[in-house]
Design a protein around this motif. Structure first.
Motif, mmCIF file in Angstrom:
data_model
loop_
_atom_site.group_PDB
_atom_site.id
_atom_site.type_symbol
_atom_site.label_atom_id
_atom_site.label_comp_id
_atom_site.label_asym_id
_atom_site.label_seq_id
_atom_site.Cartn_x
_atom_site.Cartn_y
_atom_site.Cartn_z
ATOM 1 N N GLY A 1 0.780 -1.221 0.000
ATOM 2 C CA GLY A 1 0.000 0.000 0.000
ATOM 3 C C GLY A 1 0.815 1.275 0.000
ATOM 4 N N VAL A 2 2.090 1.196 0.394
ATOM 5 C CA VAL A 2 2.946 2.385 0.492
ATOM 6 C C VAL A 2 3.954 2.419 -0.641
ATOM 7 N N SER A 3 4.547 1.282 -0.931
ATOM 8 C CA SER A 3 5.503 1.203 -2.027
ATOM 9 C C SER A 3 5.248 -0.075 -2.819
ATOM 10 N N LEU A 4 5.831 -0.141 -3.960
ATOM 11 C CA LEU A 4 5.607 -1.239 -4.885
ATOM 12 C C LEU A 4 6.255 -2.523 -4.403
ATOM 13 N N ASP A 5 5.482 -3.588 -4.379
ATOM 14 C CA ASP A 5 6.018 -4.934 -4.179
ATOM 15 C C ASP A 5 5.996 -5.580 -5.552
ATOM 16 N N ALA A 6 7.102 -5.430 -6.267
ATOM 17 C CA ALA A 6 7.173 -5.865 -7.657
ATOM 18 C C ALA A 6 6.873 -7.348 -7.799
ATOM 19 N N ALA A 7 7.449 -8.166 -6.943
ATOM 20 C CA ALA A 7 7.240 -9.613 -7.043
ATOM 21 C C ALA A 7 5.772 -9.969 -6.849
ATOM 22 N N ALA A 8 5.131 -9.381 -5.857
ATOM 23 C CA ALA A 8 3.711 -9.672 -5.605
ATOM 24 C C ALA A 8 2.852 -9.201 -6.778
ATOM 25 N N LEU A 9 3.157 -8.030 -7.327
ATOM 26 C CA LEU A 9 2.404 -7.510 -8.461
ATOM 27 C C LEU A 9 2.558 -8.422 -9.675
ATOM 28 N N LEU A 10 3.770 -8.859 -9.934
ATOM 29 C CA LEU A 10 4.012 -9.747 -11.068
ATOM 30 C C LEU A 10 3.334 -11.103 -10.864
ATOM 31 N N ARG A 11 3.414 -11.633 -9.648
ATOM 32 C CA ARG A 11 2.729 -12.908 -9.362
ATOM 33 C C ARG A 11 1.222 -12.782 -9.542
ATOM 34 N N VAL B 1 17.162 -8.165 -15.553
ATOM 35 C CA VAL B 1 16.462 -9.118 -14.676
ATOM 36 C C VAL B 1 16.963 -10.550 -14.810
ATOM 37 N N GLY B 2 17.929 -10.781 -15.679
ATOM 38 C CA GLY B 2 18.502 -12.113 -15.763
ATOM 39 C C GLY B 2 18.640 -12.672 -17.154
ATOM 40 N N GLY B 3 18.001 -12.061 -18.122
ATOM 41 C CA GLY B 3 18.127 -12.513 -19.511
ATOM 42 C C GLY B 3 17.721 -13.956 -19.694
ATOM 43 N N SER B 4 18.529 -14.705 -20.427
ATOM 44 C CA SER B 4 18.204 -16.104 -20.724
ATOM 45 C C SER B 4 18.359 -17.000 -19.496
ATOM 46 N N HIS B 5 19.014 -16.498 -18.461
ATOM 47 C CA HIS B 5 19.188 -17.269 -17.223
ATOM 48 C C HIS B 5 18.232 -16.782 -16.139
ATOM 49 N N PHE B 6 17.098 -16.240 -16.544
ATOM 50 C CA PHE B 6 16.138 -15.646 -15.615
ATOM 51 C C PHE B 6 15.605 -16.674 -14.630
ATOM 52 N N ASN B 7 15.616 -16.281 -13.367
ATOM 53 C CA ASN B 7 15.014 -17.060 -12.295
ATOM 54 C C ASN B 7 14.248 -16.063 -11.440
ATOM 55 N N PHE B 8 12.938 -16.216 -11.370
ATOM 56 C CA PHE B 8 12.094 -15.235 -10.686
ATOM 57 C C PHE B 8 12.515 -15.049 -9.234
ATOM 58 N N THR B 9 12.728 -16.140 -8.515
ATOM 59 C CA THR B 9 13.099 -16.057 -7.094
ATOM 60 C C THR B 9 14.426 -15.340 -6.919
ATOM 61 N N GLN B 10 15.369 -15.656 -7.767
ATOM 62 C CA GLN B 10 16.682 -15.005 -7.691
ATOM 63 C C GLN B 10 16.566 -13.517 -8.019
ATOM 64 N N ALA B 11 15.775 -13.181 -9.032
ATOM 65 C CA ALA B 11 15.590 -11.772 -9.393
ATOM 66 C C ALA B 11 14.897 -11.015 -8.264
ATOM 67 N N GLU B 12 13.988 -11.669 -7.578
ATOM 68 C CA GLU B 12 13.313 -11.039 -6.433
ATOM 69 C C GLU B 12 14.298 -10.782 -5.301
ATOM 70 N N ARG B 13 15.090 -11.789 -4.962
ATOM 71 C CA ARG B 13 16.055 -11.661 -3.855
ATOM 72 C C ARG B 13 17.129 -10.608 -4.141
ATOM 73 N N SER B 14 17.569 -10.536 -5.379
ATOM 74 C CA SER B 14 18.659 -9.614 -5.725
ATOM 75 C C SER B 14 18.195 -8.163 -5.830
ATOM 76 N N GLY B 15 16.879 -7.960 -5.899
ATOM 77 C CA GLY B 15 16.363 -6.604 -6.062
ATOM 78 C C GLY B 15 16.206 -6.193 -7.513
ATOM 79 N N ALA B 16 16.462 -7.119 -8.433
ATOM 80 C CA ALA B 16 16.362 -6.802 -9.860
ATOM 81 C C ALA B 16 14.938 -6.452 -10.267
ATOM 82 N N LEU B 17 13.945 -7.065 -9.644
ATOM 83 C CA LEU B 17 12.557 -6.757 -9.993
ATOM 84 C C LEU B 17 12.191 -5.345 -9.561
#
Length: 156
Positions: free
Chosen positions: A78-88, A124-140
């Motif tokens: 509600g205050v800032s974007l949760d990119a992972a939740a929005l994408l899910r 966000v990871g290109g051809s080696h994209f992993n959603f969980t890893q991108a979320e943890r790293s802050g890439a999302l």
């Protein structure tokens, strides 16, 4: 008449809040626009505000980038974007292309050149994209920051 003028701070703030469903952000909207040199209901003269390029200078662009940073820094519902939740919630988790296309659709209506899109896909990871890893790293979160600060995002 598409993307022919620069968004005012009110247009930028309200558009971002609406696009990301940031309901708790509403009380902060007046402050957010003031930091970008538009004080609601208090124009600088009886003629109103100077529009267009008056919204783009070294101070206002920095304020816009800071606003995007505040919105995307860390997820707070509600205050800032949760990119992972929005994408899910929107089923956009399968590939880097899908994630980037969804973010660009929200931020700029999807209108970006191939080079920009390719750079964001690599971010966000290109051809080696992993959603969980991108979320943890802050890439999302970073993807949405980059989308909100690109020049195209400043146009209405």
């Amino acid at each position: 008449a598409y993307r022919w003028r620069i968004k005012s701070p009110v247009e930028q703030v309200v558009g971002t809040v609406r696009a990301f469903g940031l309901t708790e952000r509403l009380p902060r909207m007046v402050r957010d626009t003031q930091l970008q040199n538009q004080v609601l209901f208090d124009p600088p003269s009886v003629a109103g505000w100077d529009w267009g390029q008056a919204w783009v200078n070294s101070n206002t662009l920095l304020a816009r980038a800071n606003y995007a940073g505040e919105i995307t820094r860390r997820p707070r519902p509600g205050v800032s974007l949760d990119a992972a939740a929005l994408l899910r919630a929107n089923g956009a988790t399968g590939s880097a292309e899908q994630v980037v296309d969804f973010a660009l659709e929200l931020a700029v209506g999807g209108d970006v050149d191939a080079g920009t899109r390719s750079t964001l896909i690599e971010h966000v990871g290109g051809s080696h994209f992993n959603f969980t890893q991108a979320e943890r790293s802050g890439a999302l979160q970073g993807l949405f920051y980059l989308a909100l600060t690109m020049p195209l995002a400043q146009l209405a």
